[in-house]
Design a protein around this motif. Structure first.
Motif, PDB file in Angstrom:
ATOM      1  N   LEU A   5     -14.238 -46.142 -54.150  1.00  0.00           N
ATOM      2  CA  LEU A   5     -13.626 -44.974 -54.751  1.00  0.00           C
ATOM      3  C   LEU A   5     -12.649 -44.137 -53.612  1.00  0.00           C
ATOM      4  CD1 LEU A   5     -16.712 -43.494 -56.645  1.00  0.00           C
ATOM      5  CD2 LEU A   5     -14.739 -44.683 -57.577  1.00  0.00           C
ATOM      6  N   ILE A   6     -12.992 -44.198 -52.613  1.00  0.00           N
ATOM      7  CA  ILE A   6     -12.360 -43.459 -51.515  1.00  0.00           C
ATOM      8  C   ILE A   6     -10.948 -44.067 -51.281  1.00  0.00           C
ATOM      9  CG2 ILE A   6     -11.765 -42.872 -48.806  1.00  0.00           C
ATOM     10  CD1 ILE A   6     -14.967 -42.581 -49.097  1.00  0.00           C
ATOM     11  N   ALA A   7     -10.806 -45.602 -51.378  1.00  0.00           N
ATOM     12  CA  ALA A   7      -9.412 -46.278 -51.407  1.00  0.00           C
ATOM     13  C   ALA A   7      -8.852 -45.967 -52.489  1.00  0.00           C
ATOM     14  CB  ALA A   7      -9.873 -47.826 -51.355  1.00  0.00           C
ATOM     15  N   ARG A   8      -9.494 -45.936 -53.787  1.00  0.00           N
ATOM     16  CA  ARG A   8      -8.471 -45.495 -54.847  1.00  0.00           C
ATOM     17  C   ARG A   8      -7.925 -44.068 -54.737  1.00  0.00           C
ATOM     18  NH1 ARG A   8     -11.007 -48.776 -58.713  1.00  0.00           N
ATOM     19  NH2 ARG A   8      -9.725 -48.155 -60.689  1.00  0.00           N
ATOM     20  N   ILE A   9      -8.707 -43.092 -53.989  1.00  0.00           N
ATOM     21  CA  ILE A   9      -8.099 -41.818 -53.769  1.00  0.00           C
ATOM     22  C   ILE A   9      -7.264 -41.895 -52.591  1.00  0.00           C
ATOM     23  CG2 ILE A   9      -8.576 -39.596 -52.940  1.00  0.00           C
ATOM     24  CD1 ILE A   9     -11.685 -40.019 -54.203  1.00  0.00           C
ATOM     25  N   ARG A  10      -7.339 -42.523 -51.788  1.00  0.00           N
ATOM     26  CA  ARG A  10      -6.390 -42.787 -50.675  1.00  0.00           C
ATOM     27  C   ARG A  10      -5.029 -43.362 -51.126  1.00  0.00           C
ATOM     28  NH1 ARG A  10      -8.534 -46.445 -46.777  1.00  0.00           N
ATOM     29  NH2 ARG A  10      -7.448 -47.739 -48.148  1.00  0.00           N
ATOM     30  N   ASP A  11      -5.132 -44.407 -51.897  1.00  0.00           N
ATOM     31  CA  ASP A  11      -3.907 -45.228 -52.547  1.00  0.00           C
ATOM     32  C   ASP A  11      -2.864 -44.235 -53.045  1.00  0.00           C
ATOM     33  OD1 ASP A  11      -4.707 -47.366 -51.212  1.00  0.00           O
ATOM     34  OD2 ASP A  11      -5.298 -48.334 -53.039  1.00  0.00           O
ATOM     35  N   ARG A  12      -3.492 -43.101 -53.873  1.00  0.00           N
ATOM     36  CA  ARG A  12      -2.864 -42.134 -54.548  1.00  0.00           C
ATOM     37  C   ARG A  12      -2.371 -40.617 -54.141  1.00  0.00           C
ATOM     38  NH1 ARG A  12      -5.185 -41.910 -60.711  1.00  0.00           N
ATOM     39  NH2 ARG A  12      -3.220 -40.549 -60.817  1.00  0.00           N
ATOM     40  N   ALA A  13      -3.206 -40.422 -52.893  1.00  0.00           N
ATOM     41  CA  ALA A  13      -2.935 -39.174 -52.652  1.00  0.00           C
ATOM     42  C   ALA A  13      -1.658 -38.708 -52.061  1.00  0.00           C
ATOM     43  CB  ALA A  13      -3.904 -39.073 -51.531  1.00  0.00           C
ATOM     44  N   SER A  14      -1.284 -37.480 -52.606  1.00  0.00           N
ATOM     45  CA  SER A  14       0.142 -37.088 -52.019  1.00  0.00           C
ATOM     46  C   SER A  14       0.034 -36.637 -50.438  1.00  0.00           C
ATOM     47  CB  SER A  14       0.187 -35.655 -52.676  1.00  0.00           C
ATOM     48  OG  SER A  14      -0.883 -35.094 -52.841  1.00  0.00           O
ATOM     49  N   THR A  15       1.133 -36.735 -49.867  1.00  0.00           N
ATOM     50  CA  THR A  15       1.258 -36.518 -48.457  1.00  0.00           C
ATOM     51  C   THR A  15       2.471 -35.645 -48.131  1.00  0.00           C
ATOM     52  OG1 THR A  15       1.026 -37.346 -46.224  1.00  0.00           O
ATOM     53  CG2 THR A  15       2.405 -38.631 -47.647  1.00  0.00           C
ATOM     54  N   ARG A  16       2.541 -35.085 -46.972  1.00  0.00           N
ATOM     55  CA  ARG A  16       3.799 -34.502 -46.609  1.00  0.00           C
ATOM     56  C   ARG A  16       4.029 -34.597 -45.065  1.00  0.00           C
ATOM     57  NH1 ARG A  16       3.525 -28.346 -48.207  1.00  0.00           N
ATOM     58  NH2 ARG A  16       3.624 -27.812 -45.901  1.00  0.00           N
ATOM     59  N   ASP A  17       5.176 -34.155 -44.423  1.00  0.00           N
ATOM     60  CA  ASP A  17       5.513 -34.401 -43.160  1.00  0.00           C
ATOM     61  C   ASP A  17       4.652 -33.896 -42.197  1.00  0.00           C
ATOM     62  OD1 ASP A  17       7.651 -35.827 -44.208  1.00  0.00           O
ATOM     63  OD2 ASP A  17       9.249 -34.354 -43.924  1.00  0.00           O
ATOM     64  N   ASP A  18       3.954 -32.791 -42.531  1.00  0.00           N
ATOM     65  CA  ASP A  18       3.240 -31.971 -41.590  1.00  0.00           C
ATOM     66  C   ASP A  18       1.874 -32.695 -41.391  1.00  0.00           C
ATOM     67  OD1 ASP A  18       2.560 -31.019 -43.815  1.00  0.00           O
ATOM     68  OD2 ASP A  18       3.408 -29.037 -43.300  1.00  0.00           O
ATOM     69  N   VAL A  19       1.327 -33.603 -42.266  1.00  0.00           N
ATOM     70  CA  VAL A  19       0.018 -34.346 -42.086  1.00  0.00           C
ATOM     71  C   VAL A  19       0.462 -35.447 -41.139  1.00  0.00           C
ATOM     72  CG1 VAL A  19      -1.494 -35.531 -43.427  1.00  0.00           C
ATOM     73  CG2 VAL A  19      -0.283 -33.814 -44.736  1.00  0.00           C
ATOM     74  N   VAL A  20      -0.252 -35.101 -39.834  1.00  0.00           N
ATOM     75  CA  VAL A  20      -0.158 -36.070 -38.597  1.00  0.00           C
ATOM     76  C   VAL A  20      -0.976 -37.251 -39.023  1.00  0.00           C
ATOM     77  CG1 VAL A  20      -0.267 -36.392 -36.099  1.00  0.00           C
ATOM     78  CG2 VAL A  20       0.446 -34.363 -37.291  1.00  0.00           C
TER      79      VAL A  20
END
Ligand code: ADP
Ligand code: MG
Length: 313
Positions: A5-20
């Protein structure tokens, strides 16, 4: 199942430049811009308490994030990041996929990155934290209202409560009302525009009178609202005033902003909100020196609702 389930979430999660560093390590690493304050809010949704048990997974996802972004809106903050704790009765990938559809649709609209969370087995419950940014000294607070200030509300409160009342009565629910219950719009642009103009602000989750009561308690003032000033949506206008006033004044779940501002700021408030294109606001009453929050009928007589707002316990 959990890692799946975590992999499913990670694959779709939105990100941005300030997320190191986002999902996948023991914690997220986030770059707070210099000279900004971090604003943090957390809200939980429990099945059967905060959403009807038959709510679509995508709507639960939307609402779980929306109620948190609404708290940031009420602080005048710009949203940046969020975390998500999911308690699920089974390892239902279908539920998670649907949930993410709504959650990520809203996060994309406001440029919010999902940077971590927790996934456990248990009764259906969703807890989100939202992290936002604000210029030091610019955050809106509940304290700050002064006697003579206008009381304002954004949008048209009451739709969500009307939808819930229909659902609970087993009646057909007007589509336009149901959307306001399932997909509240956090008033982020409005909240940011009001920073520097509003003297106090809160988002309406438990009911207009109850939440205005929180502003009054924090500010050490009272307030009176005029029922005939409460703006109603077209769908809600079909109900006679005596029926819709309780939904509008005590219903909650609208996630509109209730705020106060000096009368000298009337034109500026209307202008900055118009410029955001987010939502207009309506003056519904005044801050005074009384104890607590009162409501007035059109003939000037006091109006006492059966219930002031949603009680958590
Ligand atoms: P730990 O045991 O170190 O806390 P987890 O296995 O719980 O790690 O989580 C692994 C990674 O997945 C972490 O980065 C965590 O933030 C992320 N994560 C777990 N559940 C969720 C979720 N529901 N939403 C987003 N990220 C999640
Ligand atoms: Mg760890």
């Amino acid at each position: 199942m959990e890692f799946d389930l975590i992999a499913r979430i990670r694959d779709r999660a939105s990100t941005r430049d300030d997320v190191v560093l986002g999902i996948g390590d023991d914690a997220a690493l986030l770059q707070v811009p210099p000279g900004r304050q971090l604003v943090v809010a957390m809200d939980t949704l429990n099945a059967g308490v905060h959403f009807p048990a038959n709510t679509a997974p995508a709507d639960i996802g939307w609402k779980a994030l929306a109620v948190n972004l609404s708290d940031l809106a009420a602080m005048g903050a710009e949203p940046a990041w969020c975390t998500l704790s999911l308690s699920l009765p089974g390892g239902d990938a279908g539920f998670v996929d649907g949930f993410l559809d709504g959650f990520l649709e809203l996060s994309a609209l406001h440029g919010v990155a999902l940077v971590g969370g927790d996934t456990t087995r248990g009764p259906l419950s969703v807890c989100v934290t939202a992290h936002g940014l604000v210029q030091p000294g610019r955050a809106l607070r509940r304290a700050g209202a002064t006697p003579g200030d206008d009381v304002w509300v954004t949008g048209t409160p009451g739709d969500a409560a009307a939808a819930l009342a229909a659902l609970q009565a087993g009646a057909a629910v007007d589509r336009a009302l149901r959307v306001r219950l399932d997909r509240p719009q956090p008033r982020l642009a409005a909240g940011r525009a009001l920073a520097g103009l509003a003297s106090a602000c809160i988002d309406v989750s438990d009911g207009l009178l109850a939440d205005l009561g929180h502003i009054c308690a924090a500010s050490g003032v009272g307030a009176c609202i005029e029922l005939d000033r409460l703006p109603a949506s077209p769908a809600l206008s079909r109900f006679r005033p005596e029926l819709r006033w309780p939904w509008q004044a005590t219903g909650g779940d609208d996630y509109e902003l209730c705020f106060t501002a000096p009368a000298a700021h009337r034109d500026a408030v209307a202008a900055v909100l118009a410029a955001t294109g987010d939502t207009a606001a309506t003056r519904i009453g005044m801050i005074d020196t009384s104890a607590g929050v009162g409501a007035q009928r059109p003939d000037g007589a006091p109006w006492a609702p059966a219930m002031q707002g949603f009680r958590h316990f």
